[in-house]
Scaffold this motif. Structure first.
Motif, short mmCIF file in Angstrom:
data_model
loop_
_atom_site.label_atom_id
_atom_site.label_comp_id
_atom_site.label_asym_id
_atom_site.label_seq_id
_atom_site.Cartn_x
_atom_site.Cartn_y
_atom_site.Cartn_z
N LYS A 44 37.52 31.21 49.96
CA LYS A 44 37.50 29.75 49.84
C LYS A 44 37.34 29.30 48.39
O LYS A 44 37.64 28.16 48.05
N LEU A 45 36.89 30.22 47.52
CA LEU A 45 36.72 29.91 46.10
C LEU A 45 38.04 29.89 45.34
O LEU A 45 38.08 29.48 44.19
N GLY A 46 39.12 30.34 45.97
CA GLY A 46 40.41 30.44 45.30
C GLY A 46 40.65 31.87 44.87
O GLY A 46 39.72 32.68 44.78
N HIS A 47 41.90 32.20 44.58
CA HIS A 47 42.26 33.59 44.26
C HIS A 47 41.44 34.15 43.10
O HIS A 47 40.81 35.20 43.23
N ALA A 48 41.48 33.49 41.96
CA ALA A 48 40.81 34.04 40.77
C ALA A 48 39.30 34.12 40.96
O ALA A 48 38.67 35.12 40.61
N ALA A 49 38.72 33.07 41.50
CA ALA A 49 37.26 33.02 41.63
C ALA A 49 36.72 33.92 42.74
O ALA A 49 35.53 34.23 42.77
N SER A 50 37.57 34.38 43.63
CA SER A 50 37.11 35.23 44.73
C SER A 50 37.01 36.70 44.34
O SER A 50 36.39 37.49 45.07
N VAL A 51 37.58 37.10 43.22
CA VAL A 51 37.60 38.52 42.85
C VAL A 51 36.19 39.08 42.69
O VAL A 51 35.84 40.09 43.32
N ALA A 52 35.36 38.48 41.86
CA ALA A 52 34.02 39.01 41.61
C ALA A 52 33.17 39.05 42.88
O ALA A 52 32.53 40.07 43.16
N ASN A 105 42.32 35.21 36.50
CA ASN A 105 41.22 36.18 36.47
C ASN A 105 41.47 37.14 35.32
O ASN A 105 42.60 37.53 35.07
N ASP A 106 40.41 37.54 34.63
CA ASP A 106 40.55 38.39 33.45
C ASP A 106 40.75 39.87 33.76
O ASP A 106 41.08 40.65 32.87
N LEU A 107 40.56 40.28 35.00
CA LEU A 107 40.65 41.70 35.35
C LEU A 107 42.07 42.09 35.71
O LEU A 107 42.74 41.39 36.47
N ALA A 108 42.51 43.22 35.19
CA ALA A 108 43.80 43.79 35.58
C ALA A 108 43.54 44.91 36.56
O ALA A 108 42.52 45.61 36.48
N PHE A 109 44.43 45.09 37.50
CA PHE A 109 44.28 46.13 38.51
C PHE A 109 44.20 47.50 37.86
O PHE A 109 44.91 47.80 36.91
N ASP A 110 43.32 48.34 38.42
CA ASP A 110 43.23 49.73 37.95
C ASP A 110 42.57 50.55 39.05
O ASP A 110 42.00 50.01 40.00
N VAL A 111 42.67 51.86 38.94
CA VAL A 111 42.04 52.80 39.87
C VAL A 111 41.53 54.00 39.09
O VAL A 111 41.97 54.25 37.96
N ARG A 112 40.63 54.75 39.71
CA ARG A 112 40.19 56.02 39.13
C ARG A 112 41.30 57.04 39.33
O ARG A 112 41.84 57.18 40.42
N LEU A 113 41.60 57.78 38.29
CA LEU A 113 42.69 58.75 38.38
C LEU A 113 42.29 60.05 39.06
O LEU A 113 43.15 60.85 39.42
N ASP A 114 41.00 60.27 39.27
CA ASP A 114 40.55 61.50 39.93
C ASP A 114 40.34 61.30 41.43
O ASP A 114 39.75 62.14 42.10
#
Length: 175
Positions: A44-52, A105-114
Motif C-alpha cells: 500500500k506504500l507504493g512500489h518504491a516505498a514497499s521495498v524496505a 528506489n535506490d536499490l538495484a537487484f542482486d543475488v549472492r553468487l554462492d
C-alpha cells in the motif's frame, strides 16, 4: 524433511496468488515446509516505498528458520528475495519475472553468487523488460529460463512447476 521454502508474491497480488500457491503445494508434496508472507500492507506504500518493509518482513521470517530457507519470489517478491539473500543465508533462489530496478528506489537487484539460483522470465514481459534480466544473468553467469509468456507467466505454470521440482530435488540431494 528437506527444508523450508518462503514464497513471496508480487505487488498486485497476495499470498494466495496462483504461482506461489501452486509452487507451495508442489514443495509441500515433496516434503518441504512452506510459508507465504502477506506483503499487501507493505504494498500500500507504493512500489518504491514497499521495498524496505518487504525486505524487513522477509528477514524476520528467514531469521525464524532453523536452517537457511529457499526463497521463491514473483516480480516484486523476486526482487526483495534476491536482496534479502545478500544479508541472511539462503539455500536457494527461484525467481520469476524479476525486475532489475524498482523506479524511485535506490536499490538495484542482486543475488549472492554462492547460492543456487534459477531465474525464470517471459519473452513478452511487459512490466519487467527481458533485456535487463538477461543482462543481469549474463554478467553473473546465472541460469535463466525464458518462456513464451508475459509478466504473469500464467501460460507456463506447469513448466515452471517442473523446473521448480527439479530445483528442489537438486537442493535436497546436495544437502
Amino acid at each position: 524433511m528437506p527444508g523450508h521454502v518462503i514464497l513471496s508474491h508480487g505487488s498486485d497480488s497476495g499470498p494466495d496468488a496462483t504461482k506461489v500457491s501452486v509452487l507451495a503445494e508442489l514443495a509441500q508434496s515433496m516434503g518441504w515446509s512452506t510459508e507465504r508472507p502477506d506483503f499487501r500492507e507493505d504494498d500500500k506504500l507504493g512500489h518504491a516505498a514497499s521495498v524496505a518493509p518487504r525486505i524487513a518482513r522477509l528477514h524476520e521470517r528467514m531469521a525464524a528458520c532453523s536452517a537457511p530457507p529457499v526463497l521463491v519470489g514473483s516480480s516484486m517478491g523476486a526482487f526483495v528475495s534476491g536482496l534479502a539473500s545478500l544479508e541472511l543465508p539462503v539455500a536457494g533462489l527461484f525467481l520469476l519475472a524479476t525486475p532489475a530496478l524498482i523506479p524511485g528506489n535506490d536499490l538495484a537487484f542482486d543475488v549472492r553468487l554462492d547460492v543456487p539460483t534459477l531465474l525464470v522470465h517471459g519473452w513478452g514481459d511487459e512490466v519487467c523488460p527481458l533485456d535487463e534480466v538477461y543482462e543481469f544473468a549474463g554478467r553473473r553467469q546465472l541460469p535463466l529460463l525464458i518462456l513464451d509468456d508475459d509478466h504473469r507467466l500464467g501460460a507456463h505454470i506447469d513448466a515452471i512447476s517442473r523446473h521448480f521440482g527439479l530445483f528442489l530435488e537438486q537442493l535436497a540431494a546436495s544437502a
